[in-house]
Design a protein around this motif. Structure first.
Motif, mmCIF file in Angstrom:
data_model
loop_
_atom_site.group_PDB
_atom_site.id
_atom_site.type_symbol
_atom_site.label_atom_id
_atom_site.label_comp_id
_atom_site.label_asym_id
_atom_site.label_seq_id
_atom_site.Cartn_x
_atom_site.Cartn_y
_atom_site.Cartn_z
ATOM 1 N N ILE A 21 0.855 -1.183 0.000
ATOM 2 C CA ILE A 21 0.000 0.000 0.000
ATOM 3 C C ILE A 21 0.897 1.240 0.000
ATOM 4 N N LEU A 37 -6.776 -1.133 5.805
ATOM 5 C CA LEU A 37 -6.568 -2.248 4.868
ATOM 6 C C LEU A 37 -5.347 -3.075 5.276
ATOM 7 N N ALA A 41 -5.437 -7.008 6.217
ATOM 8 C CA ALA A 41 -4.635 -7.976 5.465
ATOM 9 C C ALA A 41 -3.750 -8.787 6.414
ATOM 10 N N THR A 48 2.352 -7.846 4.300
ATOM 11 C CA THR A 48 1.886 -6.492 3.995
ATOM 12 C C THR A 48 2.996 -5.455 4.163
ATOM 13 N N CYS B 102 -14.177 -4.022 11.215
ATOM 14 C CA CYS B 102 -13.036 -3.704 10.337
ATOM 15 C C CYS B 102 -11.719 -3.638 11.101
#
Lengths: 166, 103
Positions: A21, A37, A41, A48, B102
């Motif tokens: 990213i 994110l 991940a 990552t 999340c």
């Protein structure tokens, strides 16, 4: 009589998947997507890497990382009249409101979030050219950043990865 | 569906996650852990118990972030105890649904 028992295969679908990213923005609202994110991940066992470049340096600069701002000017999604959004104090108010909303969801502030990502095995990289432009050195950056690297090195690290630019 | 785990009939979904909170006990936890290659220790069980208590109190499976912030467990250690996909593995062993939050 009972059925044959299904057993989840947690590790099978993750082999070799890798995510990079690129974080190039320095505002509060643009810092979070990359961090969320990356964290997701890592929780799925995916290798990552986060690469901070240009304005994204605000996220890893010790002086600024805890005080990122949200600016409502020129953002029609805030539904605020343009003439109002630029008034003195508006940015501070909008930033405070966003921080409260983020905290209410139990999402950590940026420095703590980076710590969490590093603890979960995430790799943090800083861009060489940005460091040179902004006259910043290793000591100016968040301790968990693994190194200041050039674009070529990033291309090497990201070989075979899915790459997201934010 | 009804299956047998640790010699007892329990209900699971298509993925194998327990669907009835009350049907769980530590013998079942040990069998579920063994399914996914984990030998259950007291350290694992402390995490599993926190997740069960938190689920019981809030009707939502805690995310990994909540396991660390509210449960006081260390992120690095959780990735050692429950490798690669800690949140999902903990919820599987704890007999609660997969977390959906999340962060």
């Amino acid at each position: 009589m009972t059925n044959a028992r299904p057993v989840p295969t947690f590790d099978d679908d993750v082999s070799g998947r890798k995510l990079c990213i690129i974080c190039s923005k320095g505002s509060l609202d643009m810092a979070y997507p990359g961090l969320i994110l990356a964290n997701a991940a890592l929780g799925e066992g995916i290798e990552t890497h986060l690469f901070f470049t240009f304005w994204g340096y605000e996220i890893i600069n010790k002086k600024t990382m805890g005080a990122l701002q949200f600016c409502p000017v020129g953002n029609p999604a805030t539904h605020m009249p343009t003439a109002l959004s630029g008034l003195p104090g508006m940015q501070g108010m909008a930033t405070r409101m966003m921080r409260r909303q983020i905290a209410a969801l139990e999402v950590p502030p940026v420095p703590e979030f980076l710590e969490l990502i590093a603890d979960a095995g995430g790799h943090l990289w800083a861009c060489r050219m940005s460091a040179d432009m902004m006259k910043l050195e290793r000591d100016d950056l968040f301790e968990r950043v693994e190194g200041i690297i050039g674009a070529t090195e990033f291309i090497e690290i990201s070989a075979g990865a899915q790459t997201i630019f934010i | 569906m009804l299956v047998t785990i640790a010699g007892r009939p329990v209900h699971v979904n298509d993925e194998g996650f327990l669907t009835e909170y009350e049907e769980w006990d530590e013998a079942i936890a040990a069998a579920l852990a063994a399914d996914i290659g984990i030998t259950l220790t007291q350290e694992h069980l402390a995490v599993v118990r926190f997740v069960r208590d938190d689920y019981h109190a809030r009707s939502v499976t805690p995310t990994l972030r909540r396991v660390t912030s509210a449960g006081g467990f260390d992120t690095r250690r959780l990735f050692v105890l429950f490798p690669k996909k800690p949140a999902k593995k903990i919820s599987y062993i704890a007999g609660v649904p997969k977390p959906v939050g999340c962060v």
